[in-house]
Design a protein around this motif. Sequence first.
Motif, PDB file in Angstrom:
ATOM      1  N   ASN A  59       1.883   0.535  -6.793  1.00  0.00           N
ATOM      2  CA  ASN A  59       1.457   1.921  -7.194  1.00  0.00           C
ATOM      3  C   ASN A  59       0.259   2.232  -5.994  1.00  0.00           C
ATOM      4  O   ASN A  59      -0.010   1.506  -5.141  1.00  0.00           O
ATOM      5  CB  ASN A  59       0.766   2.000  -8.333  1.00  0.00           C
ATOM      6  CG  ASN A  59      -0.526   0.966  -8.553  1.00  0.00           C
ATOM      7  OD1 ASN A  59      -1.356   1.080  -8.102  1.00  0.00           O
ATOM      8  ND2 ASN A  59      -0.082  -0.043  -9.484  1.00  0.00           N
ATOM      9  N   GLY A  60      -0.380   3.519  -6.053  1.00  0.00           N
ATOM     10  CA  GLY A  60      -1.000   4.004  -5.129  1.00  0.00           C
ATOM     11  C   GLY A  60      -2.467   3.460  -5.230  1.00  0.00           C
ATOM     12  O   GLY A  60      -3.140   3.487  -4.073  1.00  0.00           O
ATOM     13  N   THR A  61      -2.794   3.114  -6.310  1.00  0.00           N
ATOM     14  CA  THR A  61      -4.218   2.496  -6.338  1.00  0.00           C
ATOM     15  C   THR A  61      -4.053   1.043  -5.579  1.00  0.00           C
ATOM     16  O   THR A  61      -5.224   0.893  -5.285  1.00  0.00           O
ATOM     17  CB  THR A  61      -4.486   2.422  -7.879  1.00  0.00           C
ATOM     18  OG1 THR A  61      -4.294   3.654  -8.548  1.00  0.00           O
ATOM     19  CG2 THR A  61      -5.908   2.040  -8.226  1.00  0.00           C
ATOM     20  N   LEU A  64      -4.380   1.207  -2.139  1.00  0.00           N
ATOM     21  CA  LEU A  64      -5.866   1.306  -1.387  1.00  0.00           C
ATOM     22  C   LEU A  64      -6.430   0.066  -1.796  1.00  0.00           C
ATOM     23  O   LEU A  64      -7.286  -0.323  -0.743  1.00  0.00           O
ATOM     24  CB  LEU A  64      -6.617   2.427  -2.269  1.00  0.00           C
ATOM     25  CG  LEU A  64      -6.281   3.915  -2.089  1.00  0.00           C
ATOM     26  CD1 LEU A  64      -6.707   4.699  -3.283  1.00  0.00           C
ATOM     27  CD2 LEU A  64      -6.957   4.366  -1.006  1.00  0.00           C
ATOM     28  N   ALA A  88      -8.973   6.954  -8.665  1.00  0.00           N
ATOM     29  CA  ALA A  88      -8.376   5.793  -8.479  1.00  0.00           C
ATOM     30  C   ALA A  88      -9.012   5.621  -6.784  1.00  0.00           C
ATOM     31  O   ALA A  88      -8.928   4.578  -6.399  1.00  0.00           O
ATOM     32  CB  ALA A  88      -6.992   5.853  -8.142  1.00  0.00           C
ATOM     33  N   THR A  89      -9.430   6.438  -6.249  1.00  0.00           N
ATOM     34  CA  THR A  89      -9.891   6.479  -4.726  1.00  0.00           C
ATOM     35  C   THR A  89     -11.171   5.499  -4.766  1.00  0.00           C
ATOM     36  O   THR A  89     -11.181   4.610  -3.889  1.00  0.00           O
ATOM     37  CB  THR A  89     -10.181   7.825  -4.250  1.00  0.00           C
ATOM     38  OG1 THR A  89      -8.932   8.807  -4.329  1.00  0.00           O
ATOM     39  CG2 THR A  89     -10.590   7.950  -2.724  1.00  0.00           C
ATOM     40  N   VAL A 131      -9.625  12.150   1.620  1.00  0.00           N
ATOM     41  CA  VAL A 131      -8.315  12.398   0.679  1.00  0.00           C
ATOM     42  C   VAL A 131      -7.784  13.403   1.092  1.00  0.00           C
ATOM     43  O   VAL A 131      -8.330  14.621   1.222  1.00  0.00           O
ATOM     44  CB  VAL A 131      -8.724  12.413  -0.948  1.00  0.00           C
ATOM     45  CG1 VAL A 131      -7.660  12.718  -1.658  1.00  0.00           C
ATOM     46  CG2 VAL A 131      -9.485  11.139  -1.061  1.00  0.00           C
ATOM     47  N   ASP A 157      -6.214   8.422   2.340  1.00  0.00           N
ATOM     48  CA  ASP A 157      -5.548   8.403   1.085  1.00  0.00           C
ATOM     49  C   ASP A 157      -4.561   9.639   0.954  1.00  0.00           C
ATOM     50  O   ASP A 157      -5.073  10.858   0.804  1.00  0.00           O
ATOM     51  CB  ASP A 157      -6.711   8.673  -0.114  1.00  0.00           C
ATOM     52  CG  ASP A 157      -6.161   8.410  -1.435  1.00  0.00           C
ATOM     53  OD1 ASP A 157      -4.740   8.787  -1.752  1.00  0.00           O
ATOM     54  OD2 ASP A 157      -6.670   8.383  -2.540  1.00  0.00           O
ATOM     55  N   ALA A 159      -1.968  10.123  -1.192  1.00  0.00           N
ATOM     56  CA  ALA A 159      -1.239  10.234  -2.371  1.00  0.00           C
ATOM     57  C   ALA A 159      -0.922  11.679  -2.853  1.00  0.00           C
ATOM     58  O   ALA A 159       0.279  11.911  -3.765  1.00  0.00           O
ATOM     59  CB  ALA A 159      -2.072   9.494  -3.680  1.00  0.00           C
ATOM     60  N   SER A 181       0.906   7.032  -3.085  1.00  0.00           N
ATOM     61  CA  SER A 181       1.394   6.778  -4.488  1.00  0.00           C
ATOM     62  C   SER A 181       2.759   7.725  -4.665  1.00  0.00           C
ATOM     63  O   SER A 181       2.869   8.867  -4.114  1.00  0.00           O
ATOM     64  CB  SER A 181       0.573   7.537  -5.375  1.00  0.00           C
ATOM     65  OG  SER A 181       1.159   7.741  -6.455  1.00  0.00           O
ATOM     66  N   LYS A 186       4.272  13.247  -8.049  1.00  0.00           N
ATOM     67  CA  LYS A 186       3.947  13.324  -6.553  1.00  0.00           C
ATOM     68  C   LYS A 186       4.961  14.060  -5.872  1.00  0.00           C
ATOM     69  O   LYS A 186       6.065  14.014  -6.241  1.00  0.00           O
ATOM     70  CB  LYS A 186       3.553  12.081  -6.031  1.00  0.00           C
ATOM     71  CG  LYS A 186       2.327  11.269  -6.459  1.00  0.00           C
ATOM     72  CD  LYS A 186       0.847  11.974  -6.352  1.00  0.00           C
ATOM     73  CE  LYS A 186      -0.048  11.551  -7.515  1.00  0.00           C
ATOM     74  NZ  LYS A 186      -1.026  10.536  -7.232  1.00  0.00           N
ATOM     75  N   ALA A 194       5.259   3.583  -8.301  1.00  0.00           N
ATOM     76  CA  ALA A 194       5.334   2.948  -7.137  1.00  0.00           C
ATOM     77  C   ALA A 194       4.494   3.314  -5.924  1.00  0.00           C
ATOM     78  O   ALA A 194       3.561   4.451  -6.150  1.00  0.00           O
ATOM     79  CB  ALA A 194       6.670   3.433  -6.489  1.00  0.00           C
ATOM     80  N   TYR A 311     -10.324  18.425 -10.100  1.00  0.00           N
ATOM     81  CA  TYR A 311     -10.334  17.581 -11.269  1.00  0.00           C
ATOM     82  C   TYR A 311     -11.954  18.276 -12.026  1.00  0.00           C
ATOM     83  O   TYR A 311     -12.578  18.642 -11.291  1.00  0.00           O
ATOM     84  CB  TYR A 311     -10.669  16.077 -10.746  1.00  0.00           C
ATOM     85  CG  TYR A 311      -9.397  15.738 -10.207  1.00  0.00           C
ATOM     86  CD1 TYR A 311      -8.530  15.224 -11.124  1.00  0.00           C
ATOM     87  CD2 TYR A 311      -9.318  15.940  -9.041  1.00  0.00           C
ATOM     88  CE1 TYR A 311      -7.201  14.391 -10.566  1.00  0.00           C
ATOM     89  CE2 TYR A 311      -7.874  15.294  -8.391  1.00  0.00           C
ATOM     90  CZ  TYR A 311      -6.952  14.700  -9.174  1.00  0.00           C
ATOM     91  OH  TYR A 311      -5.864  14.527  -8.710  1.00  0.00           O
TER      92      TYR A 311
HETATM   93  C1  PLP Z   1      -2.208   9.616  -7.345  1.00  0.00           C
HETATM   94  C2  PLP Z   1      -3.317   9.258  -6.678  1.00  0.00           C
HETATM   95  C3  PLP Z   1      -3.739   7.921  -6.371  1.00  0.00           C
HETATM   96  C4  PLP Z   1      -3.298   6.815  -7.451  1.00  0.00           C
HETATM   97  O1  PLP Z   1      -1.892   6.646  -7.361  1.00  0.00           O
HETATM   98  P1  PLP Z   1      -1.335   5.763  -8.494  1.00  0.00           P
HETATM   99  O2  PLP Z   1       0.215   5.487  -7.991  1.00  0.00           O
HETATM  100  O3  PLP Z   1      -1.217   6.561  -9.771  1.00  0.00           O
HETATM  101  O4  PLP Z   1      -2.027   4.515  -8.572  1.00  0.00           O
HETATM  102  C5  PLP Z   1      -4.689   7.584  -5.693  1.00  0.00           C
HETATM  103  N1  PLP Z   1      -5.385   8.917  -4.931  1.00  0.00           N
HETATM  104  C6  PLP Z   1      -5.082  10.144  -5.325  1.00  0.00           C
HETATM  105  C7  PLP Z   1      -5.724  11.220  -4.679  1.00  0.00           C
HETATM  106  C8  PLP Z   1      -4.063  10.377  -5.984  1.00  0.00           C
HETATM  107  O5  PLP Z   1      -3.647  11.609  -6.466  1.00  0.00           O
END
Ligand code: PLP
Length: 369
Positions: A59-61, A64, A88-89, A131, A157, A159, A181, A186, A194, A311
């Motif tokens: 995953n995207g987290t 990072l 997550a960032t 980001v 980042d 994502a 991510s 996305k 993923a 957010y």
């Molecule tokens: C979605 C997202 C992530 C995390 O990705 P995951 O796959 O949900 O873990 C991290 N940073 C940003 C800016 C995101 O939008």
Amino acid sequence: MNIPLVDLHSQYSSIQEEVDQAIHEVLRAGSFILGPQVQKFEEEFSAFCGTRFCISCANGTDALELVLRGLGIGQGDEVVTVSHTFFATAEAICRVGAVPVFVDIRDDTLLIDPDRVEKCVSTRTRAILPVHLYGQPAELESLLAIAQKYTVHLIEDCAQAHGALYQGKRVGSWGKAGTFSFYPGKNLGAYGDAGCITTNDADLAGWLKKARNHGRTEKYTHDFVSQNSRLDSIQAAVLSVKLRHLEEWNAARRNAAELYRGILGSTSEIRFQMTTPDTLPVYHLFVVRLNDRDKVMDRLRSEGIEVGVHYPTPLHRQPAFANLPSSQRELPVTEQAAGQVLSLPIFPELSTENIRKISRVLQEALFIR
Ligand SMILES: *Cc1c(COP(=O)(O)O)cnc(C)c1O
């Protein structure tokens, strides 16, 4: 008829045959984790991003977190990033034992402000982590110059920005590494979790390939203690199919955004995220800024139009970060943005007719007392 914020169903309908076939091939081959489809997708995505390597992960987290660990960032280190982003960032920075140092955003682009970054760099700083929020690239040239001046890493980042360009070059290829991510919603989304990391650094890439898979070199040899963060073959097969459509989908998102801007641009109560000639954004989200955000939001929802706020609570105001030093709590632009941003529906299949309808309801809502 209701209009959703994102519509994964109509996207699937448009590529159903290709996706079903790709999934069935994996089922027939029976290699489900890090199979040939994973390697194929990694090659395709690195070629797409213009980087030497792409290392997929869960995953995207994790992407990072893996990059930060791979660069030796941990206890006692600081990473300069934004508070106006998904949790997550900063979570990944904390997970490796480092401290996020939040910097304010630019009022016009809602992205990391390079002028403020330099003031946040200390002797403990190890990386700058911009980001590319909502699909709009941050000012990579200035950020890279600052990173080089202080010999710290630039980690992107990405994502929300698959395929976005800065000065004609893909995001994810500017810094030491880019993280992506592929969460279903996305711009390039799998049918489950993923993620991946892009980099030109062979040593980092080699480390990451082991780190995502128990520090493993051969089947029963482990170089170091790590974690399980592998991509599965079904997700990789889906991603390969979708990658073939990404440019066309991103172009459709840009068209939708242009249409929104054209219709709403004359209403002075509405502000947009500014784009610069240096960038080609991919509009993961289409965000407007309104003083009367909550009233308008309620009205749109009551008309069956799904909207979001990305957010509502900046990270420095999250309970999880309650023990940050008070100097880190002064982010006026971030706070104002959090109270004003509203995400309107955007996805490649969104019709012109619905964009007009959403815009009309929004404009009407602004003038209802
Ligand atoms: C979605 C997202 C992530 C995390 O990705 P995951 O796959 O949900 O873990 C991290 N940073 C940003 C800016 C995101 O939008």
